[in-house]
Scaffold this active site. Structure first.
Site, mmCIF file in Angstrom:
data_model
loop_
_atom_site.group_PDB
_atom_site.id
_atom_site.type_symbol
_atom_site.label_atom_id
_atom_site.label_comp_id
_atom_site.label_asym_id
_atom_site.label_seq_id
_atom_site.Cartn_x
_atom_site.Cartn_y
_atom_site.Cartn_z
ATOM 1 N N ASN A 9 0.867 -1.180 0.000
ATOM 2 C CA ASN A 9 0.000 0.000 0.000
ATOM 3 C C ASN A 9 0.906 1.233 0.000
ATOM 4 O OD1 ASN A 9 -1.793 2.062 0.533
ATOM 5 N ND2 ASN A 9 -2.214 1.425 2.648
ATOM 6 N N TRP A 10 0.996 1.885 -1.152
ATOM 7 C CA TRP A 10 1.929 3.018 -1.271
ATOM 8 C C TRP A 10 1.352 4.302 -0.680
ATOM 9 C CZ3 TRP A 10 4.146 2.469 -6.989
ATOM 10 C CH2 TRP A 10 4.787 1.219 -7.090
ATOM 11 N N LYS A 11 0.105 4.255 -0.282
ATOM 12 C CA LYS A 11 -0.571 5.432 0.304
ATOM 13 C C LYS A 11 -0.399 6.652 -0.594
ATOM 14 C CE LYS A 11 0.203 3.443 4.809
ATOM 15 N NZ LYS A 11 0.082 3.583 6.246
ATOM 16 N N HIS A 95 -9.433 0.785 5.105
ATOM 17 C CA HIS A 95 -8.153 0.986 5.795
ATOM 18 C C HIS A 95 -8.381 1.907 6.988
ATOM 19 C CE1 HIS A 95 -4.061 2.322 6.572
ATOM 20 N NE2 HIS A 95 -3.646 1.268 5.897
ATOM 21 N N GLU A 97 -6.842 4.352 8.042
ATOM 22 C CA GLU A 97 -6.689 5.792 7.745
ATOM 23 C C GLU A 97 -7.959 6.330 7.085
ATOM 24 O OE1 GLU A 97 -2.985 5.432 5.632
ATOM 25 O OE2 GLU A 97 -1.996 4.903 7.504
ATOM 26 N N GLU A 165 -5.172 -5.388 10.727
ATOM 27 C CA GLU A 165 -4.174 -4.338 10.909
ATOM 28 C C GLU A 165 -4.449 -3.591 12.209
ATOM 29 O OE1 GLU A 165 -2.267 -3.059 6.971
ATOM 30 O OE2 GLU A 165 -4.072 -1.877 7.208
ATOM 31 N N GLY A 171 2.354 2.097 10.819
ATOM 32 C CA GLY A 171 3.259 3.235 10.669
ATOM 33 C C GLY A 171 3.952 3.655 11.953
ATOM 34 N N SER A 211 3.537 -2.211 10.430
ATOM 35 C CA SER A 211 4.984 -2.122 10.640
ATOM 36 C C SER A 211 5.746 -3.399 10.254
ATOM 37 C CB SER A 211 5.298 -1.734 12.093
ATOM 38 O OG SER A 211 4.802 -0.438 12.363
ATOM 39 N N GLY A 232 2.794 -1.194 4.358
ATOM 40 C CA GLY A 232 2.780 0.229 4.029
ATOM 41 C C GLY A 232 4.190 0.731 3.776
ATOM 42 N N GLY A 233 4.793 1.334 4.798
ATOM 43 C CA GLY A 233 6.106 1.984 4.661
ATOM 44 C C GLY A 233 7.147 1.129 3.946
#
Ligand code: PEP
Length: 252
Positions: A9-11, A95, A97, A165, A171, A211, A232-233
């Site tokens: 997930n590149w956000k 998600h 977010e 998640e 994150g 993470s 993610g990151g």
């Protein structure tokens, strides 16, 4: 039997040029890992370009969100038909977010999951508790509600991918322990067994997200009910992402 999935997930990161470069690097490193699914979810603006890069490879395209209508006066929204048209196979729905900053609730998630499925997209439906909810001891209540409401009246539940998640792990660098994650994954699979029966529930892929790195995925992926990762990151660095795929492909 279910196959592993690793989704990046590149956000809200990467221009078109940066997205193409990252997709190229991942493609070169990931081509050899067969037997599972590798999904890239770039921002909407780069979906087309990334689809061109990964055409004919073992990488699949995913979007990070979708609207629940096919078309209409919904300024700024993207429909499942448009995502399908541009080459998406997967779509991330609900998600944390989206839930936190854009006030998405279980009923929105449910509508999106249904529409994605009828359009031929595979939803990656995200669920997870906050730090506060875990401390209060209501993780199962929260996750159970999100799973049941998100899948309410969904016809092809065995086509849905679920991503557990924990919000406190996203994150933050605070990854769940393998035991903590397995406990919730088994709980989710138990809910699916009640709805679908044992065999079909065993076919549903449940991903862990929060993470994940190439150094911590090994223990998580060794767990019976953890079938892959939503990243993610670490999905923004080709080396890290390929390292995660390598660990998962080697252990599942
Ligand atoms: C995510 O956004 O789905 C996620 C898991 O992020 P991170 O890996 O950065 O915690």
């Amino acid at each position: 039997m279910r196959k592993w999935i690793v989704a990046g997930n590149w956000k809200m990161h990467n221009t078109v040029a940066e997205s193409i470069a990252l997709a190229e690097a991942i493609k070169n490193g990931a081509a050899k890992f067969q037997g599972g699914k590798i999904v890239l979810a770039p921002p909407f603006t780069a979906l087309f370009h990334v689809s061109e890069v990964i055409k004919g490879t073992n990488l699949l395209l995913g979007a990070q969100n979708v609207h629940n209508e096919e078309k209409g006066a919904f300024t700024g929204e993207i429909s499942p038909v448009m995502l399908k048209d541009i080459g998406c196979t997967y779509v991330i729905i609900g998600h944390s977010e989206r839930r936190k900053y854009f006030h998405e609730q279980d009923n929105n998630v449910n509508l999106k999951v249904k529409k994605a499925l009828t359009t031929g997209l595979i939803p990656i439906m995200c669920v997870g508790e906050t730090d506060e909810e875990r401390l209060k001891g209501i993780t199962n209540d929260v996750v159970g509600r999100q799973v049941k409401q998100g899948l309410k009246e969904v016809e092809k539940i065995d086509s849905v991918v679920i991503a557990y998640e924990p919000v406190w792990a996203i994150g933050t660098g605070k990854v769940a322990t393998a035991a903590q994650a397995q406990e919730v994954h088994a709980f989710i699979r138990g809910i699916l067994k009640n709805i679908l029966g044992s065999n079909a529930a065993d076919d549903v892929c449940i991903l862990y997200g929060g993470s994940v790195t190439k150094n911590n995925i090994g223990d998580l992926i060794s767990m019976a009910d953890i079938d892959g990762a939503l990243v993610g990151g670490a999905s923004l660095k080709a080396d890290e992402f390929i390292g995660i795929i390598k660990e998962i492909a080697g252990k599942k």
